[in-house]
Motif scaffolding. Structure first.
Motif, short mmCIF file in Angstrom:
data_model
loop_
_atom_site.label_atom_id
_atom_site.label_comp_id
_atom_site.label_asym_id
_atom_site.label_seq_id
_atom_site.Cartn_x
_atom_site.Cartn_y
_atom_site.Cartn_z
N ALA A 191 23.83 9.45 -12.24
CA ALA A 191 24.39 9.09 -13.54
C ALA A 191 23.40 8.25 -14.34
N CYS A 192 22.70 7.34 -13.66
CA CYS A 192 21.74 6.47 -14.34
C CYS A 192 20.59 7.28 -14.92
N LEU A 193 20.04 8.22 -14.15
CA LEU A 193 18.91 9.02 -14.63
C LEU A 193 19.33 9.99 -15.73
N SER A 194 20.48 10.64 -15.56
CA SER A 194 20.97 11.56 -16.59
C SER A 194 21.21 10.82 -17.90
N ASN A 195 21.81 9.67 -17.79
CA ASN A 195 22.07 8.89 -19.00
C ASN A 195 20.80 8.29 -19.59
N LEU A 196 19.80 8.00 -18.75
CA LEU A 196 18.52 7.53 -19.28
C LEU A 196 17.90 8.59 -20.19
N CYS A 197 17.93 9.85 -19.73
CA CYS A 197 17.39 10.94 -20.55
C CYS A 197 18.18 11.09 -21.84
N ALA A 198 19.52 10.96 -21.73
CA ALA A 198 20.35 11.02 -22.94
C ALA A 198 20.05 9.84 -23.85
N VAL A 199 19.88 8.66 -23.26
CA VAL A 199 19.57 7.45 -24.04
C VAL A 199 18.29 7.63 -24.85
N LEU A 200 17.24 8.11 -24.20
CA LEU A 200 15.96 8.31 -24.91
C LEU A 200 16.11 9.34 -26.02
N THR A 201 16.88 10.39 -25.76
CA THR A 201 17.12 11.42 -26.77
C THR A 201 17.87 10.84 -27.97
N PHE A 202 18.89 10.04 -27.70
CA PHE A 202 19.68 9.43 -28.78
C PHE A 202 18.85 8.44 -29.59
N ILE A 203 18.01 7.68 -28.90
CA ILE A 203 17.19 6.69 -29.61
C ILE A 203 16.19 7.38 -30.53
N VAL A 204 15.51 8.39 -30.00
CA VAL A 204 14.53 9.12 -30.80
C VAL A 204 15.17 9.77 -32.01
N SER A 205 16.41 10.25 -31.85
CA SER A 205 17.11 10.93 -32.96
C SER A 205 17.71 9.95 -33.96
N GLY A 206 17.72 8.66 -33.63
CA GLY A 206 18.29 7.66 -34.53
C GLY A 206 19.80 7.63 -34.55
N ALA A 207 20.44 8.07 -33.45
CA ALA A 207 21.90 8.17 -33.42
C ALA A 207 22.58 6.88 -32.95
N VAL A 208 21.80 5.85 -32.59
CA VAL A 208 22.38 4.63 -32.00
C VAL A 208 22.58 3.56 -33.06
N LEU A 209 23.75 2.94 -33.07
CA LEU A 209 24.04 1.81 -33.95
C LEU A 209 23.80 0.52 -33.14
N TRP A 210 22.64 -0.07 -33.34
CA TRP A 210 22.16 -1.12 -32.44
C TRP A 210 22.97 -2.41 -32.51
N HIS A 211 23.52 -2.76 -33.66
CA HIS A 211 24.25 -4.03 -33.74
C HIS A 211 25.52 -4.01 -32.90
N TYR A 212 26.09 -2.83 -32.67
CA TYR A 212 27.21 -2.72 -31.73
C TYR A 212 26.70 -2.50 -30.31
N CYS A 213 25.65 -1.75 -30.20
CA CYS A 213 25.12 -1.37 -28.89
C CYS A 213 24.68 -2.60 -28.08
N LEU A 214 23.96 -3.51 -28.71
CA LEU A 214 23.39 -4.64 -27.98
C LEU A 214 24.47 -5.57 -27.44
N ILE A 215 25.53 -5.75 -28.23
CA ILE A 215 26.66 -6.57 -27.76
C ILE A 215 27.27 -5.95 -26.52
N SER A 216 27.54 -4.65 -26.60
CA SER A 216 28.16 -3.95 -25.49
C SER A 216 27.23 -3.90 -24.28
#
Length: 259
Positions: A191-216
């Motif tokens: 789960a950690c590795l699969s989500n890491l790949c998804a995380v990198l994909t989401f970050i590169v695409s600009g899909a992450v809202l960081w002000h909510y993400c960092l709190i969580s």
């Protein structure tokens, strides 16, 4: 005044849900049942909420892997790593290409299916534990069939992921992995590795809202570490009931909110 108070409660719920999700993911999975609706409650569009939630929960999975690293089966690591990378990336890409309205229609069905899987996991978990008490001689499973079984599960993790931990454990058990702590550690790693790949994909695409993400992220990481510490002591049946009820309630809510 009322709006400010409402926003404070939403942030408080996001913090609490993130911590609970980290604990749940380390012990049994299903943390997204709690954290994803909390993210949407902040007014985020579904796909962005899913992407942000995935990034936020990932450090909790990493701390869990660190805590459980001594239980990992080294002979299975190459297969788990390759499968997780391919599945995680492809699932994330498909998610980003899904329309918001389509995702909203699919979402309650995914939540309900994952909840039902948790619901039937009790007898199977008992079977896994009974095998763990009387283990056969450890041998490496057939890796290609294992890869083919795990790939769609890792794809689902990259796309959404709620409830996938049980699927990983079941697949590994079918291929001869019997010791419960090995099953749990390999589940968390996949789960950690699969989500890491998804995380990198989401970050590169600009899909992450960081002000909510960092709190969580901070509170999910704390929950993941604590959950991994108590994973051997917690009554999994109690946690499973909580996960199933939560998932069904969330599925019913999103069915009710269908556009």
């Amino acid at each position: 005044m009322h709006l400010a108070l409402s926003t404070q409660w939403q942030f408080a719920w996001l913090v609490t849900a993130s911590f609970i999700a980290g604990v749940m993911n380390a012990m049994a999975g299903g943390g997204s049942f709690v954290s994803f609706p909390a993210m949407m409650a902040m007014g985020i569009l579904p796909i962005a909420a899913n992407a942000t939630n995935t990034v936020a929960l990932w450090p909790g999975q990493l701390t869990s892997v660190a805590k459980l690293r001594n239980d990992l089966r080294r002979d299975l690591l190459p297969t788990i790593i390759v499968t997780s990378i391919l599945g995680g990336v492809s699932g994330a890409i498909v998610l980003l290409r899904t329309k918001q309205i389509t995702f909203l229609h699919v979402l309650p069905w995914m939540l309900l299916s994952a909840s039902l899987l948790f619901g039937i996991s009790g007898p199977i978990s008992t079977w896994l534990r009974s095998r763990s008490l009387h283990p056969q001689k450890q041998k490496t499973p057939a890796l290609l069939p294992l890869f083919c079984i795990l790939l769609p599960v890792c794809f689902y993790i990259g796309y959404f992921g709620a409830g996938a931990g049980f699927l990983i454990m079941s697949a590994l058990a079918l291929f001869g992995v019997e010791e419960m702590h090995q099953l749990n550690s390999l589940k968390v790693l996949a789960a950690c590795l699969s989500n890491l790949c998804a995380v990198l994909t989401f970050i590169v695409s600009g899909a992450v809202l960081w002000h909510y993400c960092l709190i969580s992220m901070v509170f999910a990481a704390a929950g993941g570490y604590i959950g991994a510490h108590y994973a051997r002591r917690m009554n999994s049946n109690i946690l499973r009931i909580i996960v199933v009820v939560t998932g069904c309630v969330m599925a019913g809510y999103f069915f009710w909110r269908q556009p």
